[in-house]
Design a protein around this motif. Structure first.
Motif, PDB file in Angstrom:
ATOM      1  N   PHE A   1       0.681  -1.403   0.080  1.00  0.00           N
ATOM      2  CA  PHE A   1       0.220  -0.066   0.080  1.00  0.00           C
ATOM      3  C   PHE A   1       0.984   1.279   0.002  1.00  0.00           C
ATOM      4  O   PHE A   1       0.476   2.121  -0.732  1.00  0.00           O
ATOM      5  CB  PHE A   1      -0.834  -0.128   1.350  1.00  0.00           C
ATOM      6  N   TRP A   2       2.022   1.349   0.956  1.00  0.00           N
ATOM      7  CA  TRP A   2       2.829   2.459   0.992  1.00  0.00           C
ATOM      8  C   TRP A   2       3.690   2.762  -0.175  1.00  0.00           C
ATOM      9  O   TRP A   2       4.087   3.698  -0.657  1.00  0.00           O
ATOM     10  CB  TRP A   2       3.608   2.476   2.399  1.00  0.00           C
ATOM     11  N   TYR A   3       4.194   1.498  -0.688  1.00  0.00           N
ATOM     12  CA  TYR A   3       4.751   1.463  -1.989  1.00  0.00           C
ATOM     13  C   TYR A   3       3.989   2.220  -2.976  1.00  0.00           C
ATOM     14  O   TYR A   3       4.795   2.933  -3.734  1.00  0.00           O
ATOM     15  CB  TYR A   3       5.308   0.063  -2.354  1.00  0.00           C
ATOM     16  N   VAL A   4       2.731   1.738  -3.264  1.00  0.00           N
ATOM     17  CA  VAL A   4       1.872   2.432  -4.236  1.00  0.00           C
ATOM     18  C   VAL A   4       1.596   3.998  -4.024  1.00  0.00           C
ATOM     19  O   VAL A   4       1.808   4.739  -4.825  1.00  0.00           O
ATOM     20  CB  VAL A   4       0.764   1.646  -4.555  1.00  0.00           C
ATOM     21  N   VAL A   5       1.488   4.207  -2.791  1.00  0.00           N
ATOM     22  CA  VAL A   5       1.189   5.432  -2.406  1.00  0.00           C
ATOM     23  C   VAL A   5       2.489   6.414  -2.704  1.00  0.00           C
ATOM     24  O   VAL A   5       2.244   7.443  -3.234  1.00  0.00           O
ATOM     25  CB  VAL A   5       0.836   5.811  -0.713  1.00  0.00           C
ATOM     26  N   LEU A   6       3.546   5.970  -2.155  1.00  0.00           N
ATOM     27  CA  LEU A   6       4.838   6.731  -2.505  1.00  0.00           C
ATOM     28  C   LEU A   6       5.070   6.917  -3.816  1.00  0.00           C
ATOM     29  O   LEU A   6       5.565   8.226  -4.291  1.00  0.00           O
ATOM     30  CB  LEU A   6       6.054   5.958  -1.743  1.00  0.00           C
TER      31      LEU A   6
ATOM     32  N   PHE B   1       8.692   8.164   6.869  1.00  0.00           N
ATOM     33  CA  PHE B   1       7.672   7.743   7.783  1.00  0.00           C
ATOM     34  C   PHE B   1       7.247   6.425   7.448  1.00  0.00           C
ATOM     35  O   PHE B   1       7.235   5.330   8.149  1.00  0.00           O
ATOM     36  CB  PHE B   1       6.363   8.347   7.552  1.00  0.00           C
ATOM     37  N   ALA B   2       7.263   5.971   6.087  1.00  0.00           N
ATOM     38  CA  ALA B   2       6.891   4.591   5.675  1.00  0.00           C
ATOM     39  C   ALA B   2       8.189   3.669   5.430  1.00  0.00           C
ATOM     40  O   ALA B   2       8.121   2.443   5.801  1.00  0.00           O
ATOM     41  CB  ALA B   2       6.214   4.470   4.670  1.00  0.00           C
ATOM     42  N   PHE B   3       9.146   4.328   4.958  1.00  0.00           N
ATOM     43  CA  PHE B   3      10.434   3.395   4.650  1.00  0.00           C
ATOM     44  C   PHE B   3      11.605   4.090   5.319  1.00  0.00           C
ATOM     45  O   PHE B   3      12.611   4.392   4.611  1.00  0.00           O
ATOM     46  CB  PHE B   3      10.555   3.149   3.022  1.00  0.00           C
ATOM     47  N   PRO B   4      11.593   4.179   6.546  1.00  0.00           N
ATOM     48  CA  PRO B   4      12.928   5.196   7.147  1.00  0.00           C
ATOM     49  C   PRO B   4      14.145   4.624   6.831  1.00  0.00           C
ATOM     50  O   PRO B   4      15.152   5.338   6.173  1.00  0.00           O
ATOM     51  CB  PRO B   4      12.466   4.863   8.795  1.00  0.00           C
ATOM     52  N   MET B   5      14.410   3.180   6.428  1.00  0.00           N
ATOM     53  CA  MET B   5      15.559   2.575   6.226  1.00  0.00           C
ATOM     54  C   MET B   5      16.054   3.203   4.660  1.00  0.00           C
ATOM     55  O   MET B   5      17.279   3.542   4.424  1.00  0.00           O
ATOM     56  CB  MET B   5      15.400   1.236   6.149  1.00  0.00           C
ATOM     57  N   LEU B   6      14.966   3.305   3.750  1.00  0.00           N
ATOM     58  CA  LEU B   6      15.210   3.454   2.502  1.00  0.00           C
ATOM     59  C   LEU B   6      15.608   5.088   2.525  1.00  0.00           C
ATOM     60  O   LEU B   6      16.558   5.693   1.754  1.00  0.00           O
ATOM     61  CB  LEU B   6      14.194   3.245   1.627  1.00  0.00           C
ATOM     62  N   TYR B   7      14.820   5.741   3.189  1.00  0.00           N
ATOM     63  CA  TYR B   7      15.088   7.179   3.396  1.00  0.00           C
ATOM     64  C   TYR B   7      16.494   7.506   3.591  1.00  0.00           C
ATOM     65  O   TYR B   7      17.260   8.362   3.363  1.00  0.00           O
ATOM     66  CB  TYR B   7      14.064   8.019   4.271  1.00  0.00           C
ATOM     67  N   ALA B   8      16.875   7.011   4.841  1.00  0.00           N
ATOM     68  CA  ALA B   8      18.188   7.118   5.314  1.00  0.00           C
ATOM     69  C   ALA B   8      19.380   6.844   4.451  1.00  0.00           C
ATOM     70  O   ALA B   8      20.324   7.505   4.321  1.00  0.00           O
ATOM     71  CB  ALA B   8      18.435   6.343   6.600  1.00  0.00           C
ATOM     72  N   SER B   9      19.174   5.634   3.635  1.00  0.00           N
ATOM     73  CA  SER B   9      20.210   5.090   2.808  1.00  0.00           C
ATOM     74  C   SER B   9      20.292   5.821   1.741  1.00  0.00           C
ATOM     75  O   SER B   9      21.494   6.353   1.358  1.00  0.00           O
ATOM     76  CB  SER B   9      19.740   3.733   2.601  1.00  0.00           C
TER      77      SER B   9
ATOM     78  N   ALA C   1       7.709  -0.589 -12.693  1.00  0.00           N
ATOM     79  CA  ALA C   1       7.401  -2.003 -13.286  1.00  0.00           C
ATOM     80  C   ALA C   1       8.578  -2.831 -13.552  1.00  0.00           C
ATOM     81  O   ALA C   1       8.742  -4.143 -13.026  1.00  0.00           O
ATOM     82  CB  ALA C   1       6.393  -1.983 -14.289  1.00  0.00           C
ATOM     83  N   ALA C   2       9.377  -2.388 -14.160  1.00  0.00           N
ATOM     84  CA  ALA C   2      10.706  -2.887 -14.547  1.00  0.00           C
ATOM     85  C   ALA C   2      11.388  -3.568 -13.368  1.00  0.00           C
ATOM     86  O   ALA C   2      12.169  -4.376 -13.145  1.00  0.00           O
ATOM     87  CB  ALA C   2      11.433  -2.449 -15.661  1.00  0.00           C
ATOM     88  N   LEU C   3      11.589  -2.415 -12.342  1.00  0.00           N
ATOM     89  CA  LEU C   3      12.490  -2.750 -11.075  1.00  0.00           C
ATOM     90  C   LEU C   3      11.997  -3.560  -9.970  1.00  0.00           C
ATOM     91  O   LEU C   3      12.641  -4.025  -9.217  1.00  0.00           O
ATOM     92  CB  LEU C   3      12.808  -1.322 -10.720  1.00  0.00           C
ATOM     93  N   TYR C   4      10.556  -3.336  -9.928  1.00  0.00           N
ATOM     94  CA  TYR C   4       9.774  -4.041  -9.073  1.00  0.00           C
ATOM     95  C   TYR C   4      10.279  -5.535  -8.524  1.00  0.00           C
ATOM     96  O   TYR C   4      10.484  -6.142  -9.643  1.00  0.00           O
ATOM     97  CB  TYR C   4       8.404  -4.209  -9.362  1.00  0.00           C
ATOM     98  N   PRO C   5      10.490  -5.901  -7.265  1.00  0.00           N
ATOM     99  CA  PRO C   5      10.118  -5.232  -6.152  1.00  0.00           C
ATOM    100  C   PRO C   5      11.112  -4.287  -5.572  1.00  0.00           C
ATOM    101  O   PRO C   5      11.168  -3.746  -4.498  1.00  0.00           O
ATOM    102  CB  PRO C   5       9.956  -6.228  -5.107  1.00  0.00           C
ATOM    103  N   ALA C   6      12.331  -4.112  -6.410  1.00  0.00           N
ATOM    104  CA  ALA C   6      13.249  -3.068  -5.861  1.00  0.00           C
ATOM    105  C   ALA C   6      12.902  -1.553  -5.928  1.00  0.00           C
ATOM    106  O   ALA C   6      12.304  -1.265  -6.973  1.00  0.00           O
ATOM    107  CB  ALA C   6      14.502  -3.372  -6.634  1.00  0.00           C
TER     108      ALA C   6
ATOM    109  N   PRO D   1      18.937  -5.755  -3.050  1.00  0.00           N
ATOM    110  CA  PRO D   1      18.431  -4.489  -3.143  1.00  0.00           C
ATOM    111  C   PRO D   1      17.440  -4.001  -2.073  1.00  0.00           C
ATOM    112  O   PRO D   1      17.079  -4.811  -1.291  1.00  0.00           O
ATOM    113  CB  PRO D   1      17.460  -4.596  -4.363  1.00  0.00           C
ATOM    114  N   LEU D   2      17.196  -2.702  -1.990  1.00  0.00           N
ATOM    115  CA  LEU D   2      16.394  -2.154  -0.955  1.00  0.00           C
ATOM    116  C   LEU D   2      14.882  -2.353  -1.566  1.00  0.00           C
ATOM    117  O   LEU D   2      14.685  -1.905  -2.666  1.00  0.00           O
ATOM    118  CB  LEU D   2      16.516  -0.698  -0.742  1.00  0.00           C
ATOM    119  N   THR D   3      14.084  -2.967  -0.664  1.00  0.00           N
ATOM    120  CA  THR D   3      12.825  -3.009  -1.173  1.00  0.00           C
ATOM    121  C   THR D   3      11.791  -2.545  -0.167  1.00  0.00           C
ATOM    122  O   THR D   3      12.063  -2.229   0.636  1.00  0.00           O
ATOM    123  CB  THR D   3      12.450  -4.685  -1.676  1.00  0.00           C
ATOM    124  N   PRO D   4      10.478  -2.639  -0.623  1.00  0.00           N
ATOM    125  CA  PRO D   4       9.505  -2.086   0.663  1.00  0.00           C
ATOM    126  C   PRO D   4       9.657  -2.952   1.625  1.00  0.00           C
ATOM    127  O   PRO D   4       9.426  -2.350   2.890  1.00  0.00           O
ATOM    128  CB  PRO D   4       8.102  -2.277  -0.270  1.00  0.00           C
ATOM    129  N   TRP D   5       9.915  -4.049   1.437  1.00  0.00           N
ATOM    130  CA  TRP D   5       9.798  -4.970   2.556  1.00  0.00           C
ATOM    131  C   TRP D   5      11.085  -5.042   3.641  1.00  0.00           C
ATOM    132  O   TRP D   5      10.910  -5.281   4.699  1.00  0.00           O
ATOM    133  CB  TRP D   5       9.467  -6.636   2.097  1.00  0.00           C
TER     134      TRP D   5
END
Lengths: 440, 358
Positions: free
Chosen positions: B4-9, B67-75, B292-297, B308-312
């Motif tokens: 959900f948050w992946y799509v929102v972002l 908020f949703a992906f702090p690790m990705l934000y930080a990295s 779509a080509a990169l998903y889930p990355a 890779p960094l993914t939503p999960w």
């Protein structure tokens, strides 16, 4: 390694200090403009609408500067404080994301309508857009202080095995006992800045003998709002905030007050003195006995904990800086009440507009609320050191390890140069707007 | 929840691209094609009431990422440190350019701030394209050298370039031939998009010339898109894997090419908003195709050592994400209402909306 942390800290401190010169006026001015516009709607007196238009020009400039210096703040959590963001994002990401979604969209969507839509909207809807901009800016302040309150006094979370903080209770972010006193204190202080600025512009017109009619309106609004807000900053909001520090950060309180040793009996309040960190005492001290105990506990002879009660590793990193920031804020705050009380007295007597001495004092006073606001924030933030999240996450463990000191110094210097330019432009253009006056 | 948050972002970033994209494009047109003061003023007026709110999409996306992906934000924010700081400075110069040009009625003053606005718009279009290129290419997560990680597996740091400008090098830079190629796509496509906005919202004297230029640039854009796609396999060996696993994803590239094809008719569209709709569709579907080509990355890894960094593997705690969903839906509805009000009040041609005349 040490340099790296220092540059990260300096850059955040510099950019946030410069940024906050603008929002403190934005928030207060939004309220005052809504007030002017409301007066116009109720009384039908065109002069109030002219007054609103004039201050909207200053507001537009100030708001734009606030926006452009604010965007770097949202970025720098990640760019310069990556480890902190990674560890606490699950908690403070909430309030920061809410700020974007609830207040920035509100402000930015209605700002253009407010500034340029009067013709298209009519006066009543125009008033409404002003009110929405005011709401957005005050909401933004609330969410930022909710974020800061969590860093000062963390609540509603748990720490996982990997060191990450995760939210467990959303409501706690807003029922945080640190939040509401800090918020109200901050908003009152923002109104102090605004009313001093308005009063100063009014005094400038009267002293100059130009735009006299509008000058009088500004002086009246500025002095009344200035007296009310100066008092509110101290009592009750400042008092509440100080009591929070005593309760949740007693070592910070001792350092703020310059209290190296726990008092035997009542603690004295220090008016002037220089912290001597080698001798662990205040040099050239002037103090009043027992007053600190009374202000803190409402009992004249209750001891107050000094720095000697705490291990030195828990002391705020910069005790003299914290002490000065706090004393500058409190000292100036006291003078604000005195100045506005005198001005209000003459206003009530009907002689303010011809008292050139008081008008000069009001004109020259307007930079000082800015200094007091910044000093207040330095008190809060230096008081939190050496922690990012009080008692839990040390500042040294929160910065971006991947960004070398050379890169950080490069961008710090860039910000210094760029903000110097922005500062010059703001002064030049605001000065020009004031010089032209409400009736061009 | 993460999905959900992946799509929102991604949706918020896509909104940002379409909305602030026309601002950047307008800046490019302003810089290169607008000659007289009436046209310049009309262009600024056409974005004046909107640019600030458009930029909020970037800030709010940053907030939601935090908020949703702090690790990705930080990295990603620390890894892309320098380019992000440069983007910030450009955003500042662009904003003060728009805001300050009318403060003094002096020709030199206006020339200065017009240049500040135009040049930063152009560079921002380039940099945002480069940013997409960097994400499509991936980064050296974990600072791997000779098969060994030299920092935490989720972190990296990129200098602005490496001397070879090679996207397949071990030491990557922000600028290499692949990312610059996508940067150029950014500049050209936003120029067309911005021209379409100006054609839609103003009566500038250069309208016919803009249509002609945008039409020509569409050839360049088509060439660049095909070139990039034909080189894509050099960066990612199996670029179409997701499309074969989930055939419905083909809808995005098909839309992209339909929009590209439709824009060849932009000299003859009967309504002046048609071109803008097609260029919006192009930007949205090209962005969705890339995702779509990169998903889930979210952020692919350029090495074999670290994933890779993914939503999960970057998401915030589940409780917080759940609460956030509730307030986010309320906020999204409000934002929708604000946009309707804003675009209704400032509907029609905006040549003399009076922006900046205080």
């Amino acid at each position: 390694m040490e340099d790296m942390l220092l540059y990260h800290r300096l850059q955040f401190a510099f950019t946030i200090t410069f940024h906050y010169l603008f929002p403190q006026l934005t928030m207060g001015l939004a309220l005052m403009i809504v007030w002017f516009k409301g007066k116009f709607l109720l009384s039908g007196d065109e002069r109030w609408n002219h007054l609103a238009h004039f201050w909207m020009k200053i507001f537009a400039l100030n708001f734009a500067m606030g926006v452009v210096t604010g965007i770097p703040m949202e970025f720098q959590f990640g760019t310069n404080w990556a480890r902190f963001s990674e560890l606490t994002g699950s908690v403070i990401g909430q309030t920061l994301a809410m700020e974007g979604m609830f207040s920035f969209f509100l402000e930015s969507s209605f700002l253009a309508l407010f500034l340029f839509g009067e013709r298209r909207l009519g006066h009543k809807l125009h008033f409404l857009t002003g009110f929405l901009v005011f709401l957005g800016s005050w909401l933004s302040g609330l969410l930022i202080i909710a974020t800061n309150a969590w860093m000062q006094h963390p609540v509603g979370f748990e720490i996982l095995g990997n060191g990450k903080f995760v939210l467990t209770h959303f409501g706690a972010l807003f029922s945080n006992p640190w939040l509401w006193p800090a918020y109200l204190h901050n908003q009152a202080a923002s109104l102090v800045t605004t009313s001093f600025v308005i009063a100063a512009v009014g005094a400038f017109y009267l002293l100059n003998g130009r735009q006299v009619e509008y000058g009088k309106l500004m002086l009246r609004s500025g002095v009344i709002a200035g007296l009310i807000s100066s008092v509110l900053v101290a009592f009750p909001t400042g008092d509440w905030s100080a009591k929070n520090v005593v309760k949740y950060q007693p070592v910070t309180f001792a350092a703020m007050e310059g209290l190296f040793e726990t008092s035997e009996g009542g603690a004295e309040i220090v008016l002037i003195g220089q912290p001597n960190m080698l001798a662990r005492k205040l040099d050239n001290k002037i103090a009043v006995p027992n007053v600190l105990s009374f202000l803190t506990f409402q009992r004249w002879h209750q001891p107050v904990q000094g720095l000697d009660q705490f291990d030195e590793s828990l002391w705020p990193t910069n005790v003299p800086g914290l002490y000065y920031a706090y004393h500058i804020m409190v000292g100036l705050g006291t003078l604000f009440i005195v100045l506005m009380a005198v001005a209000a007295y003459y206003l009530a007597r009907g002689s303010l507009f011809s008292r050139r001495g008081v008008l000069w004092a009001l004109l020259m006073a307007f930079p000082f609320p800015y200094i007091a606001n910044i000093a207040g924030w330095y008190t809060t933030e230096l008081g939190r050191q050496p922690w990012l999240v009080y008692g839990l996450l040390p500042t040294a463990e929160g910065s971006s390890f991947m960004v070398s000191s050379g890169n950080t110094l490069f961008t710090l210097l860039g910000f210094v140069g760029l903000y110097f330019l922005l500062g010059l432009l703001s002064l030049l253009l605001a000065g020009r707007i004031v010089y032209k006056g409400p009736r061009a | 929840m993460e999905l959900f948050w992946y799509v929102v972002l991604l949706s918020m970033l896509a909104m940002y691209m379409v909305l602030d994209g026309y601002d950047f494009g307008a800046g490019i047109v302003h810089l290169i094609f607008a000659r007289n003061e009436a046209d310049k003023r009309a262009i600024v007026n056409a974005i004046g009431p909107f640019w600030d709110a458009n930029e909020v999409w970037l800030i709010a996306s940053g907030g939601v990422l935090f908020f949703a992906f702090p690790m990705l934000y930080a990295s990603s924010f620390s890894g892309f440190y320098l380019p992000l700081m440069i983007v910030l400075w450009l955003l500042i110069f662009r904003a003060i350019g728009i805001e300050l040009r009318t403060f003094l009625d002096n020709r030199l003053w206006r020339v200065l701030w017009d240049a500040s606005f135009g040049v930063s718009s152009l560079l921002l279009a380039l940099f945002f394209g480069v940013a997409v290129g960097n994400i499509a290419r991936g980064v050296n997560l974990g600072c791997v050298e000779d098969g060994v990680s030299h920092c935490d597996p989720q972190y990296f740091f990129l200098p602005l370039w490496n001397p070879t400008f090679d996207p397949r090098a071990e030491h990557l830079g922000v600028l290499d031939w692949f990312t610059v190629l996508i940067g150029l796509i950014g500049v050209i496509s936003l120029f067309i998009h911005g021209s379409n906005w100006i054609i839609f919202k103003t009566n500038v004297s250069i309208k016919e010339r803009l249509k002609q230029m945008a039409w020509r640039m569409n050839f360049v854009l088509t060439f660049l898109v095909i070139l990039t796609l034909s080189l894509w396999h050099l960066i990612h060996p199996h670029p179409l894997r997701n499309f074969f696993v989930h055939p419905w994803l083909w809808v995005f590239p098909i839309l992209t090419f339909s929009a590209l094809a439709a824009m060849f008719r932009l000299r003859t569209f009967r309504s002046e908003h048609t071109g803008f709709l097609w260029s919006s569709l192009f930007l949205l579907s090209a962005f969705a195709s890339t995702a779509a080509a990169l998903y889930p990355a979210f952020l692919p890894s350029s090495n074999e050592v670290n994933p890779p960094l993914t939503p999960w593997n970057t998401a915030a705690g589940a409780y917080g994400l759940g609460v956030g969903m509730k307030w986010f839906i309320v906020a999204a509805v409000l934002v929708g209402i604000y946009m309707v009000v804003q675009y209704r009040v400032f509907s029609g041609k905006l040549d003399d909306s009076g922006y900046g005349t205080h």
